[in-house]
Design a protein around this motif. Structure first.
Motif, PDB file in Angstrom:
ATOM      1  N   ASP A  88       0.802  -1.217   0.000  1.00 51.28           N
ATOM      2  CA  ASP A  88       0.000   0.000   0.000  1.00 51.28           C
ATOM      3  C   ASP A  88       0.837   1.271   0.000  1.00 51.28           C
ATOM      4  O   ASP A  88       0.380   2.321  -0.445  1.00 51.28           O
ATOM      5  N   GLU A  89       2.072   1.180   0.485  1.00 52.42           N
ATOM      6  CA  GLU A  89       2.879   2.403   0.593  1.00 52.42           C
ATOM      7  C   GLU A  89       3.515   2.839  -0.720  1.00 52.42           C
ATOM      8  O   GLU A  89       4.121   3.905  -0.791  1.00 52.42           O
ATOM      9  N   TYR A  90       3.368   2.009  -1.782  1.00 48.85           N
ATOM     10  CA  TYR A  90       4.009   2.327  -3.045  1.00 48.85           C
ATOM     11  C   TYR A  90       2.987   2.620  -4.150  1.00 48.85           C
ATOM     12  O   TYR A  90       1.910   2.026  -4.192  1.00 48.85           O
ATOM     13  N   ILE A  91       3.353   3.529  -5.024  1.00 47.90           N
ATOM     14  CA  ILE A  91       2.701   3.692  -6.318  1.00 47.90           C
ATOM     15  C   ILE A  91       3.773   3.415  -7.370  1.00 47.90           C
ATOM     16  O   ILE A  91       4.813   4.073  -7.388  1.00 47.90           O
ATOM     17  N   VAL A  92       3.538   2.421  -8.200  1.00 48.56           N
ATOM     18  CA  VAL A  92       4.527   2.027  -9.203  1.00 48.56           C
ATOM     19  C   VAL A  92       4.088   2.512 -10.578  1.00 48.56           C
ATOM     20  O   VAL A  92       2.973   2.225 -11.014  1.00 48.56           O
ATOM     21  N   ILE A  93       4.969   3.246 -11.225  1.00 44.90           N
ATOM     22  CA  ILE A  93       4.714   3.701 -12.595  1.00 44.90           C
ATOM     23  C   ILE A  93       5.748   3.019 -13.486  1.00 44.90           C
ATOM     24  O   ILE A  93       6.919   3.392 -13.490  1.00 44.90           O
ATOM     25  N   ALA A  94       5.317   2.004 -14.211  1.00 45.79           N
ATOM     26  CA  ALA A  94       6.215   1.234 -15.071  1.00 45.79           C
ATOM     27  C   ALA A  94       5.954   1.587 -16.522  1.00 45.79           C
ATOM     28  O   ALA A  94       4.860   1.359 -17.041  1.00 45.79           O
TER      29      ALA A  94
END
Length: 527
Positions: free
Chosen positions: A63-69
């Motif tokens: 939950d603590e991450y937002i991943v933009i790949a």
């Protein structure tokens, strides 16, 4: 949907048989948790895209991450010609990536795009975006090689670098971690644009941490893919044997491991059977060495396009010269970057046995097409009635070939190309039924061993140049020990003898060597 072995693009767990890479992911996550910026630079088809995909999948669960790949594959060239266009297109890629899972953030960025026409404004939008997210934002960019020789992209990296430094001083907000993936390392970015500049190693990405994760597959990791295969398809196989053999031939190169498994599963194992026989491994190796694929095409292209690299490869595979590994040597670094070379115990080696054999085949093919060996090496003349290979007859015919075709230039030719000529001589004889792997042993003798498998039987043939009686005796004993390792009683020795008067060129002899309590027979042929 049935699973299969995958050799193109990212591996997807529910579609493909996969290696368990949780340990590798844990090492990468440790870098991310420490707010590091880094680049996963590995050769083509080395699992970079799969690793990025699995990493994104793992982090997205937290939950603590937002991943933009994102990826620069297929974005076109225009994006790198104008700063305003680059900034707009970069933000548009972020918007498109965020739209499904984070529509509010996508809408926020879309509204900000109109005011962004340079890197300074882009930097401010990134700051506002990170503040709005209120989470750790990870930016992952795959296929950076497309843009790594472009000054605009380097300026973009310079902007991220500046924000990273300001972030560490508490003066800005930026991405928690940035991960790039591509073939080239960070130092090569600047080199490709200004190769003669005194600042060519002053990369805008000098903030990057070293990426020391071993992405090759170990025996244990290969075993996990076979576990997946066994469970999914119900196949029976000796897992330890095939795991070790796959590692032996490929050194864990991901593409080659999957390709060999794919060949066995789809082309060798009979359709109505669900068992891997041991001989399938050698059959798969023979098959992969015959076929053409983009990986092998790149291997040969990268060797042919770099004169110094080609010469280094030649020294290693043909002459057995021990080359000391020096990290800063640009030719060695290039070979490692392309996956052609590797460092092993302080020496430079060819990355794996499959590549080494492919390079041999390529070089010997050139010799074969430029020399007159066809009248000597018709395969039918060297096959016994029981289907075994007649190595003794092959060597005697090669001896005759050397006498008739190279008697006047024998020494000058053989010092450089003699070994390769023998390979060219043997190749058409065993082609289609067997194959030969070469083992080069360094040192004063420069032994050159050929392990031939033909019709399920193995033969050991050693090549060396005459360097005196003591070395010759030592070589016979070493060959005897080598035969014992393989459980063979007979071996063959081809000696290039350049002595003018006392030399044995044109002769043959049989000797017996004691190895422990066992006796080994060695047939020597002198050229």
């Amino acid at each position: 949907m049935k699973k299969k072995f995958n050799i193109t693009g990212a591996c997807i767990p529910n579609k493909h048989y996969m290696v368990e890479i949780s340990r590798k992911l844990k090492s990468i996550v440790n870098l991310i948790e420490e707010e590091e910026y880094f680049i996963i630079n590995r050769p083509r088809q080395y699992g970079k895209t799969t690793t990025m995909y699995m990493l994104e999948k793992f982090l997205s669960k937290k939950d603590e991450y937002i991943v933009i790949a994102i990826s620069f594959e297929g974005v076109g060239d225009l994006i790198f010609e104008d700063e305003k266009m680059f900034c707009e297109e970069f933000l548009q890629i972020l918007v498109d990536t965020l739209f499904i899972n984070n529509p509010d953030l996508a809408n926020f960025l879309e509204k900000e795009m109109d005011e962004v026409n340079n890197f300074n404004r882009l930097s401010k939008v990134i700051t506002k975006f990170i503040m709005k997210c209120n989470k750790r934002v990870i930016l992952m960019i795959d296929e950076v090689d497309k843009s790594s020789n472009n000054q605009l992209f380097l300026s973009f990296l310079g902007m991220l670098r500046n924000k990273y430094l300001l972030r560490n001083m508490g003066k800005d907000y930026t991405f928690h971690s940035v991960i790039l993936a591509g073939v080239h390392d960070v130092k090569s970015l600047k080199v490709k644009i200004r190769p003669d500049s005194i600042n060519k190693y002053n990369s805008p990405w000098n903030i990057a941490s070293d990426f020391d994760v071993d992405m090759s597959f170990s025996v244990e990791e290969i075993s996990t893919m076979l576990d997946d295969y066994i469970e999914s398809k119900g196949v029976s196989l000796e897992k330890d044997y095939f795991s070790e053999k796959l590692r032996y031939y490929t050194s864990g190169y991901p593409f080659l491991v999957s390709k060999l498994c794919k060949i066995i599963d789809e082309k060798i194992m009979p359709e109505n059977e669900l068992k891997w026989e041991k001989e399938y491994m050698d059959m798969a190796v023979k098959q992969i060495l015959k076929e053409s694929n983009t990986n092998f095409d790149s291997l040969i292209k990268n060797i042919e396009n770099n004169k110094d690299l080609k010469e280094l490869v030649r020294k290693i595979v043909l002459e057995g010269n021990p080359i000391t590994y020096v990290e800063d040597n640009p030719i060695i670094s290039m070979g490692i970057m392309y996956g052609i070379l590797k460092e092993e115990k302080g020496k430079v080696k060819i990355n794996n046995r499959i590549y080494e054999q492919r390079i041999y085949n390529y070089m010997s093919s050139i010799i074969e097409t430029t020399t007159d060996v066809s009248s000597y090496n018709q395969s039918s003349n060297y096959i016994k009635d029981n289907g075994e290979l007649d190595i003794n007859r092959i060597l005697l015919k090669f001896q005759e070939f050397m006498k008739h075709e190279y008697s006047d230039k024998r020494e000058a030719f053989l010092e450089e190309d003699g070994r390769l000529l023998l390979l060219a001589f043997i190749s058409p004889i065993i082609n289609g039924v067997g194959f030969a792997f070469k083992e080069v042993k360094g040192g004063e003798e420069k032994r050159f061993d050929i392990v031939i498998t033909y019709n399920k039987k193995m033969y050991i043939l050693e090549l060396k140049i005459w360097r005196g009686k003591e070395y010759h005796k030592k070589g016979l004993m070493q060959l005897g020990e080598y035969l014992e390792q393989y459980g063979l009683d007979k071996g063959y020795l081809l000696v290039f003898d350049f002595r003018k008067l006392e030399g044995k060129a044109g002769e043959t002899e049989e000797v017996q060597v004691k190895v422990g309590e066992k006796t080994k027979e060695i047939i020597s042929v002198y050229c």
